[in-house]
Design an enzyme around this catalytic site. Sequence first.
Site, mmCIF file in Angstrom:
data_model
loop_
_atom_site.group_PDB
_atom_site.id
_atom_site.type_symbol
_atom_site.label_atom_id
_atom_site.label_comp_id
_atom_site.label_asym_id
_atom_site.label_seq_id
_atom_site.Cartn_x
_atom_site.Cartn_y
_atom_site.Cartn_z
ATOM 1 N N SER A 157 0.824 -1.193 0.000
ATOM 2 C CA SER A 157 0.000 0.000 0.000
ATOM 3 C C SER A 157 0.872 1.263 0.000
ATOM 4 O O SER A 157 1.815 1.367 -0.788
ATOM 5 C CB SER A 157 -0.952 -0.045 1.200
ATOM 6 N N ASP A 313 -8.568 -3.624 -5.737
ATOM 7 C CA ASP A 313 -8.504 -4.473 -4.540
ATOM 8 C C ASP A 313 -9.350 -3.890 -3.410
ATOM 9 O O ASP A 313 -9.172 -4.233 -2.257
ATOM 10 C CB ASP A 313 -7.053 -4.680 -4.095
ATOM 11 N N HIS A 334 -7.484 -5.616 -0.310
ATOM 12 C CA HIS A 334 -6.371 -4.864 0.258
ATOM 13 C C HIS A 334 -5.878 -5.446 1.585
ATOM 14 O O HIS A 334 -4.689 -5.345 1.900
ATOM 15 C CB HIS A 334 -6.792 -3.408 0.455
#
Length: 370
Positions: A157, A313, A334
């Site tokens: 991320s 995601d 995620h």
Amino acid sequence: MRRGGGWWLVVPIAMGCGWEPVPGDEGTGTGSSSSGESSSSGADVTGPAEGEGSMGSTGPVVDGTGDSSTGGEPLLGPPYPIVLAHGFFGFENLAGLDFVPYWYGVPEHLEALGHTVCVGEVDPFNDSTDRGMQLLERAQDCAAATGHAKVNILAHSQGGLDARVAAHMAPQLVASVTTVATPHHGTPIADIALGLTPNAGAAALVDWLVQNLGAPIWDEVGNETSLYEALYQMSQPGITEFNATYTDAPGVLYTSVTGRTGLHDGGDACEPTSPPPPLLITHFEDTLDTTDALFLIPEVILSDGVFSQQPNDALVRVVDSRWGEFLGCVPADHLDEVGQLIGDSPGLGNAWNHLDFYADLVAYLRDRGL
């Protein structure tokens, strides 16, 4: 564990017997996936002892460099340690919860395969200019503690943006940057939440952000960090400035991969630009992922409708996560990408496993001579 004391975890393990580096220049070449190195006896994190690090079956090769901090002793070359860089709203532990490590089981799994792993901690909510400099310090600590000239940064991320800052500022320290679901080109979530892009679901999205991201740790982090700064940098104006400022450094290998959920097959958006490790695509290209109930609101917004095929995601679109050599997509949302929540499976009928995934990513770097 918090900044300023005791938060830096180094997991040292002697590299497997018989490992030989792949010849070739750094950041070039190809390789297929392997299962990782076998583990030998553990090693203290004190840097290379006299006589260690020679070419052969005893471990890493000598890099041939040294500086005043090492007394002129040569630093170790590949295989380089892995620095895990967490993403948005993460400490070393997810959302500040001591019983939920952000990288669920990943450091231990990589350690068992014979890799040296360092787990870093930066501000949970802040822009990557600040977080990246914090990550650079962690990478320097890791290299110094293990006696290596460089490190490989494996980031999830926003951690991928942090990693790019660190590599830009100190390319001599970073051998590679591998990013998982990083918003390299921003995310509409940020633009909508900040009111930069009108959207009918804006109110629901802001409520979702506050309830699921802000509230769980806000009391804990207080004024040390900024949710607004983090979101702004992932908006279109913010990420445009970021990408112009923190360009890729020559000699550093940049690779990226991301997740797809909401029963998206990925389509052309998931086509790799570089031959991927088999686990990333071949094994799971026909596997679909159902979106976790936690992510239903942002997933629908990113998909631009329930029936759209804009793969994402649930927080980052595939098209926004492609950077450097793109390896493809995996069937995961995620949180699935880091084994959350608390190690649960990605979804019904989805056998993808995050531990195998990270082992394969590291094996891919080893095959590239890193």
